[in-house]
Design an enzyme around this catalytic site. Structure first.
Site, short mmCIF file in Angstrom:
data_model
loop_
_atom_site.label_atom_id
_atom_site.label_comp_id
_atom_site.label_asym_id
_atom_site.label_seq_id
_atom_site.Cartn_x
_atom_site.Cartn_y
_atom_site.Cartn_z
N GLY A 146 -5.31 -8.19 -18.30
CA GLY A 146 -4.19 -9.12 -18.22
C GLY A 146 -4.57 -10.50 -18.74
O GLY A 146 -3.77 -11.17 -19.41
N ASN A 190 1.16 -13.33 -7.58
CA ASN A 190 0.09 -12.53 -6.96
C ASN A 190 -0.26 -12.98 -5.55
O ASN A 190 -0.77 -12.20 -4.77
CB ASN A 190 -1.17 -12.54 -7.84
CG ASN A 190 -1.53 -13.90 -8.35
OD1 ASN A 190 -0.71 -14.60 -8.94
ND2 ASN A 190 -2.76 -14.30 -8.14
N GLN A 211 1.47 -8.36 -11.94
CA GLN A 211 1.74 -7.93 -10.57
C GLN A 211 3.03 -7.13 -10.43
O GLN A 211 3.15 -6.33 -9.51
CB GLN A 211 1.81 -9.15 -9.63
CG GLN A 211 0.46 -9.84 -9.40
CD GLN A 211 -0.52 -8.99 -8.60
OE1 GLN A 211 -0.15 -8.07 -7.87
NE2 GLN A 211 -1.81 -9.30 -8.72
N SER A 245 -1.87 -5.18 -16.83
CA SER A 245 -3.28 -4.93 -16.59
C SER A 245 -3.47 -3.56 -15.95
O SER A 245 -2.71 -3.19 -15.05
CB SER A 245 -3.81 -6.01 -15.64
OG SER A 245 -5.11 -5.71 -15.23
N GLY A 246 -4.49 -2.82 -16.40
CA GLY A 246 -4.72 -1.47 -15.90
C GLY A 246 -5.09 -1.39 -14.43
O GLY A 246 -4.62 -0.52 -13.70
N HIS A 247 -5.93 -2.32 -13.99
CA HIS A 247 -6.52 -2.12 -12.66
C HIS A 247 -5.57 -2.45 -11.51
O HIS A 247 -5.89 -2.20 -10.35
CB HIS A 247 -7.85 -2.87 -12.51
CG HIS A 247 -7.75 -4.36 -12.40
ND1 HIS A 247 -7.88 -5.00 -11.20
CD2 HIS A 247 -7.56 -5.32 -13.32
CE1 HIS A 247 -7.78 -6.31 -11.40
NE2 HIS A 247 -7.59 -6.53 -12.69
N THR A 278 -13.60 -2.22 -32.04
CA THR A 278 -13.41 -0.79 -31.74
C THR A 278 -12.77 -0.65 -30.36
O THR A 278 -13.18 -1.29 -29.39
CB THR A 278 -14.76 -0.05 -31.79
OG1 THR A 278 -15.28 -0.25 -33.10
CG2 THR A 278 -14.62 1.42 -31.50
N CYS A 290 -10.97 -19.18 -3.23
CA CYS A 290 -11.94 -20.26 -3.42
C CYS A 290 -12.48 -20.17 -4.83
O CYS A 290 -12.99 -19.15 -5.24
CB CYS A 290 -13.09 -20.11 -2.44
SG CYS A 290 -12.51 -20.13 -0.76
N1 PLP Z 1 -2.00 -12.39 -13.89
C1 PLP Z 1 -1.83 -12.10 -12.59
C2 PLP Z 1 -0.53 -12.46 -11.94
C3 PLP Z 1 -2.84 -11.48 -11.87
O1 PLP Z 1 -2.65 -11.21 -10.57
C4 PLP Z 1 -4.05 -11.14 -12.53
C5 PLP Z 1 -5.16 -10.51 -11.79
O2 PLP Z 1 -5.51 -10.91 -10.71
C6 PLP Z 1 -4.18 -11.45 -13.89
C7 PLP Z 1 -3.13 -12.07 -14.54
C8 PLP Z 1 -5.42 -11.12 -14.65
O3 PLP Z 1 -5.51 -9.77 -14.98
P1 PLP Z 1 -6.93 -9.11 -15.33
O4 PLP Z 1 -7.69 -9.04 -14.06
O5 PLP Z 1 -6.60 -7.77 -15.89
O6 PLP Z 1 -7.57 -9.98 -16.36
#
Ligand code: PLP
Length: 383
Positions: free
Chosen positions: A72, A152, A181, A201-203, A240, A328
């Site tokens: 992300g 988030n 999110q 974002s994948g995770h 790649t 923090c």
């Molecule tokens: N944007 C938001 C709202 C997020 O919550 C996060 C991850 O915490 C990100 C961007 C960043 O994504 P990534 O961890 O894939 O870089």
């Protein structure tokens, strides 16, 4: 010890089918470079194509509008810097909001150091940008607006479709949203939202870490300005491709879109239980974020007279993983910029607790949370 994970806004466990998909592109003949012409390259290319189709379908886009990234953060950096540089001849004004993720805020700060004019919109007590403020901030110089879809820390969902309509009425301004999110939690369809660019974002969607995607609407006046190198991703992201990660992201996106309604229903029940029961059970507690326009899996509170960090440690010792809004920065106990933007004082912001549910959480786990939280809060308040 029994372990309960209530921190799905931070990251999610990888879906077993996604893990299998990632593994598939690490073993056997599936190690090829998608840029190679031979059999191995073709296998890899087909996997890349399939992942792109899956990602695109899940947000109502076309495959060619998807650029795979390392997550992300990269997607938003790429969107913002690319849009700013490509459109510099038309203006230098960029609008964002005070509650953005640092991936956005620090990107626009870097542009400010290079002569761009940045407007950081305030938010209301729920962390929501007011449409009137956005309308007033737009000038003839505005080239880009970057706003998050869902927050988030507090889960508030911004009125993106309404913003999208306003922005298009006001002229040729690019609209980027951070959907990291929201995607997988609420419907995210690029045409309904009226956006030109969108980061995922994948995770956060039961996929692997270190992989994400940027959607760029066909015909958008945008070119990539971060990486220089090979012709991958139709010249939009050199290097790649991370094929195992991308294949995993593609499947995770498909599953997220497919399971959305069922997941939502289950998680909203858990969320609404906490919204009702925490203020009943504890004194001096307030819900933060929007009471209704919030993510189905997300709830956050401020516990007055308590350090959120201590509450988290107490919960962790009981096997519960949650988080606090007062993230923090590098060990400094700086209160969250998001909560401060919502008018929550630094003192109060320290007492925040974020619970973000996932598809495996149960009502019985919520019972356990409520049971163990009571003595922790009492102890920390010296009761
Ligand atoms: N944007 C938001 C709202 C997020 O919550 C996060 C991850 O915490 C990100 C961007 C960043 O994504 P990534 O961890 O894939 O870089």
């Amino acid at each position: 010890m029994r372990r309960i994970y209530f921190d799905h806004s931070a990251t999610t466990p990888v879906h077993p089918l996604v893990a299998e998909e990632v593994h598939r592109y690490l073993v056997g003949d599936n190690f090829g470079n998608p840029s190679s012409q031979h059999y191995y390259g073709q296998l890899a290319w087909r996997a890349l194509d399939q992942a792109r189709e899956r990602m695109a379908d899940s947000i109502g886009a076309m495959a060619e509008e998807i650029v795979f990234t390392s997550g992300g953060t990269e997607a938003s950096n790429m969107a913002i810097h690319g849009a700013a540089l490509t459109n510099r001849n038309r203006g230098t004004h960029i609008i964002t909001s005070a509650v953005e993720h640092h991936a956005t805020l620090h990107s626009v700060q870097a542009l400010a150091e290079n002569g761009y004019k940045i407007t950081v919109l305030p938010v209301d007590q729920y962390g929501m940008v007011r449409i009137e403020d956005l309308a007033t901030a737009i000038t003839d110089e505005t080239i880009l607006i970057s706003i998050m879809h869902a927050n988030n820390e507090v889960g508030t969902i911004m009125p993106i479709a309404e913003m999208g309509r306003l922005i298009k009425e006001r002229g040729d301004i690019l609209f980027h949203i951070d959907a990291v999110q929201s995607f997988g939690k609420i419907p995210v369809q690029v045409d309904e939202l009226g956006v030109d660019m969108l980061s995922v974002s994948g995770h956060k969607i039961y996929g692997p870490k270190g992989v994400g995607a940027l959607y760029v609407r066909k015909g958008t006046n945008w070119r990539p300005t971060l990486f220089y190198g090979g012709a991958q991703e139709r010249l939009r992201r050199a290097g790649t491709e991370n094929l195992p990660g991308i294949a995993g992201l593609g499947l995770a996106a498909e599953l997220a879109a497919k399971n959305l309604a069922v997941d939502n229903r289950r998680q909203m029940i858990l969320r609404d239980r906490l919204i009702k029961e925490i203020p009943e059970k504890f004194s001096q507690v307030r819900l933060i974020g929007h009471p209704v326009k919030r993510l189905p899996n997300h709830v956050s509170f401020i516990f007055e007279l308590i350090e959120g960090e201590s509450m988290l440690l107490g919960l962790d010792m009981k096997g519960i993983a949650a988080s606090t809004g007062s993230a923090c920065a590098a060990g400094s106990a700086a209160p969250s910029h998001m909560l401060q933007a919502m008018g929550i004082s630094g003192e109060l912001a320290r007492g925040s607790l974020r619970i973000s549910f996932g598809r495996d959480n149960t009502s019985e786990e919520v019972d356990y949370l409520l049971e163990v939280l009571e003595p922790i809060v009492a102890r920390l308040r010296g009761e």
